[in-house]
Design a protein around this motif. Structure first.
Motif, PDB file in Angstrom:
ATOM      1  N   LYS A  48       0.826  -1.204   0.000  1.00 20.44           N
ATOM      2  CA  LYS A  48       0.000   0.000   0.000  1.00 20.44           C
ATOM      3  C   LYS A  48       0.864   1.259   0.000  1.00 20.44           C
ATOM      4  O   LYS A  48       0.594   2.227  -0.721  1.00 20.44           O
ATOM      5  N   ALA A  49       1.936   1.255   0.801  1.00 22.66           N
ATOM      6  CA  ALA A  49       2.829   2.418   0.850  1.00 22.66           C
ATOM      7  C   ALA A  49       3.501   2.639  -0.502  1.00 22.66           C
ATOM      8  O   ALA A  49       3.630   3.777  -0.961  1.00 22.66           O
ATOM      9  N   GLN A  50       3.932   1.558  -1.147  1.00 26.47           N
ATOM     10  CA  GLN A  50       4.555   1.693  -2.462  1.00 26.47           C
ATOM     11  C   GLN A  50       3.564   2.242  -3.474  1.00 26.47           C
ATOM     12  O   GLN A  50       3.900   3.120  -4.266  1.00 26.47           O
ATOM     13  N   ARG A  51       2.325   1.746  -3.429  1.00 25.75           N
ATOM     14  CA  ARG A  51       1.301   2.242  -4.347  1.00 25.75           C
ATOM     15  C   ARG A  51       1.023   3.722  -4.109  1.00 25.75           C
ATOM     16  O   ARG A  51       0.880   4.506  -5.049  1.00 25.75           O
ATOM     17  N   ASP A  52       0.990   4.131  -2.843  1.00 26.18           N
ATOM     18  CA  ASP A  52       0.757   5.541  -2.516  1.00 26.18           C
ATOM     19  C   ASP A  52       1.885   6.420  -3.047  1.00 26.18           C
ATOM     20  O   ASP A  52       1.642   7.511  -3.555  1.00 26.18           O
ATOM     21  N   ARG A  53       3.135   5.943  -2.905  1.00 30.07           N
ATOM     22  CA  ARG A  53       4.274   6.718  -3.431  1.00 30.07           C
ATOM     23  C   ARG A  53       4.189   6.850  -4.945  1.00 30.07           C
ATOM     24  O   ARG A  53       4.429   7.919  -5.497  1.00 30.07           O
ATOM     25  N   GLU A  54       3.832   5.758  -5.622  1.00 26.11           N
ATOM     26  CA  GLU A  54       3.709   5.814  -7.079  1.00 26.11           C
ATOM     27  C   GLU A  54       2.577   6.744  -7.498  1.00 26.11           C
ATOM     28  O   GLU A  54       2.716   7.489  -8.458  1.00 26.11           O
ATOM     29  N   ASP A  55       1.474   6.700  -6.754  1.00 31.09           N
ATOM     30  CA  ASP A  55       0.357   7.601  -7.055  1.00 31.09           C
ATOM     31  C   ASP A  55       0.767   9.058  -6.862  1.00 31.09           C
ATOM     32  O   ASP A  55       0.406   9.927  -7.656  1.00 31.09           O
ATOM     33  N   ALA A  56       1.526   9.320  -5.798  1.00 26.99           N
ATOM     34  CA  ALA A  56       1.974  10.689  -5.539  1.00 26.99           C
ATOM     35  C   ALA A  56       2.909  11.161  -6.646  1.00 26.99           C
ATOM     36  O   ALA A  56       2.830  12.305  -7.095  1.00 26.99           O
ATOM     37  N   ARG A  57       3.808  10.264  -7.093  1.00 26.11           N
ATOM     38  CA  ARG A  57       4.727  10.631  -8.172  1.00 26.11           C
ATOM     39  C   ARG A  57       3.970  10.923  -9.461  1.00 26.11           C
ATOM     40  O   ARG A  57       4.263  11.901 -10.148  1.00 26.11           O
ATOM     41  N   SER A  58       2.995  10.081  -9.776  1.00 24.22           N
ATOM     42  CA  SER A  58       2.264  10.294 -11.024  1.00 24.22           C
ATOM     43  C   SER A  58       1.412  11.557 -10.934  1.00 24.22           C
ATOM     44  O   SER A  58       1.284  12.290 -11.911  1.00 24.22           O
ATOM     45  N   ALA A  59       0.852  11.834  -9.751  1.00 29.26           N
ATOM     46  CA  ALA A  59       0.076  13.069  -9.587  1.00 29.26           C
ATOM     47  C   ALA A  59       0.975  14.286  -9.720  1.00 29.26           C
ATOM     48  O   ALA A  59       0.591  15.296 -10.315  1.00 29.26           O
ATOM     49  N   ALA A  60       2.185  14.193  -9.166  1.00 25.74           N
ATOM     50  CA  ALA A  60       3.119  15.309  -9.270  1.00 25.74           C
ATOM     51  C   ALA A  60       3.541  15.524 -10.722  1.00 25.74           C
ATOM     52  O   ALA A  60       3.685  16.653 -11.177  1.00 25.74           O
ATOM     53  N   ALA A  61       3.733  14.435 -11.431  1.00 16.37           N
ATOM     54  CA  ALA A  61       4.127  14.558 -12.841  1.00 16.37           C
ATOM     55  C   ALA A  61       2.995  15.175 -13.663  1.00 16.37           C
ATOM     56  O   ALA A  61       3.238  15.995 -14.548  1.00 16.37           O
ATOM     57  N   LEU A  62       1.754  14.797 -13.350  1.00 19.42           N
ATOM     58  CA  LEU A  62       0.628  15.357 -14.094  1.00 19.42           C
ATOM     59  C   LEU A  62       0.411  16.828 -13.781  1.00 19.42           C
ATOM     60  O   LEU A  62       0.040  17.608 -14.638  1.00 19.42           O
ATOM     61  N   SER A  63       0.650  17.215 -12.518  1.00 19.68           N
ATOM     62  CA  SER A  63       0.409  18.603 -12.133  1.00 19.68           C
ATOM     63  C   SER A  63       1.625  19.485 -12.405  1.00 19.68           C
ATOM     64  O   SER A  63       1.597  20.663 -12.117  1.00 19.68           O
ATOM     65  N   GLY A  64       2.672  18.915 -12.940  1.00 17.20           N
ATOM     66  CA  GLY A  64       3.859  19.703 -13.240  1.00 17.20           C
ATOM     67  C   GLY A  64       4.807  19.807 -12.063  1.00 17.20           C
ATOM     68  O   GLY A  64       5.775  20.526 -12.117  1.00 17.20           O
ATOM     69  N   GLY A  65       4.540  19.121 -10.987  1.00 12.75           N
ATOM     70  CA  GLY A  65       5.418  19.166  -9.821  1.00 12.75           C
ATOM     71  C   GLY A  65       6.611  18.265 -10.029  1.00 12.75           C
ATOM     72  O   GLY A  65       6.473  17.079 -10.217  1.00 12.75           O
ATOM     73  N   ALA A  66       7.773  18.837 -10.021  1.00 14.42           N
ATOM     74  CA  ALA A  66       8.991  18.057 -10.190  1.00 14.42           C
ATOM     75  C   ALA A  66       9.849  18.217  -8.952  1.00 14.42           C
ATOM     76  O   ALA A  66       9.757  19.198  -8.238  1.00 14.42           O
ATOM     77  N   THR A  67      10.676  17.235  -8.705  1.00 15.13           N
ATOM     78  CA  THR A  67      11.540  17.306  -7.537  1.00 15.13           C
ATOM     79  C   THR A  67      12.948  17.750  -7.909  1.00 15.13           C
ATOM     80  O   THR A  67      13.740  18.050  -7.036  1.00 15.13           O
TER      81      THR A  67
END
Length: 143
Positions: A48-67
């Motif tokens: 679940k934690a891994q899925r949440d991290r992947e979801d956060a990364r994909s949401a950041a990529a879609l919203s233009g948020g880069a690290t």
């Protein structure tokens, strides 16, 4: 077929029953009170934690948020330029101190203000009180 009587064929009714399937019986739900083993729970939490991290990364990529710091700096620069253009077009830049031109070297003014502040603190500590008599510690004066 003896006796001249013909028996009714049961195959017709049994074929219809077979097509309908067995009678359905609804059973009441059973309550399972088995505890989940901790190893299994840990494994599910990790997934679940891994899925949440992947979801956060994909949401950041879609919203233009880069690290990446360069990407963040570039995006921030673009936002600042868009804000500046918007302020200039709307006429709000006239009263905004962020748009007033700076005269001279700002580093010199900061150093001068720092020296002035230190001198005033020293004069106040020694009780001299003389000072320059010229005015407050404005950093915008000398240029």
């Amino acid at each position: 077929v003896a006796g001249g009587k013909r028996k009714k064929s049961k195959s017709v009714t049994s074929a219809a029953a077979a097509a309908a399937g067995p009678p359905t019986v609804i059973k009441p739900a059973r309550v399972i009170s088995k505890a989940i083993p901790s190893k299994e729970l840990e494994r599910w939490n990790a997934v679940k934690a891994q899925r949440d991290r992947e979801d956060a990364r994909s949401a950041a990529a879609l919203s233009g948020g880069a690290t990446d710091s360069n990407a963040v700096a570039l995006r921030r620069q673009i936002e600042v330029e868009e804000w500046r253009d918007k302020q200039l077009r709307s006429g709000r830049a006239e009263n905004n101190p962020n748009f007033t031109p700076t005269v001279g070297d700002w580093r010199e003014r900061v150093a001068l203000a720092k020296r002035r502040r230190e001198r005033e603190e020293h004069d106040n500590d020694t009780g001299g009180g003389g000072g320059s008599g010229g005015g407050g510690g404005s950093t915008c004066g000398a240029g």
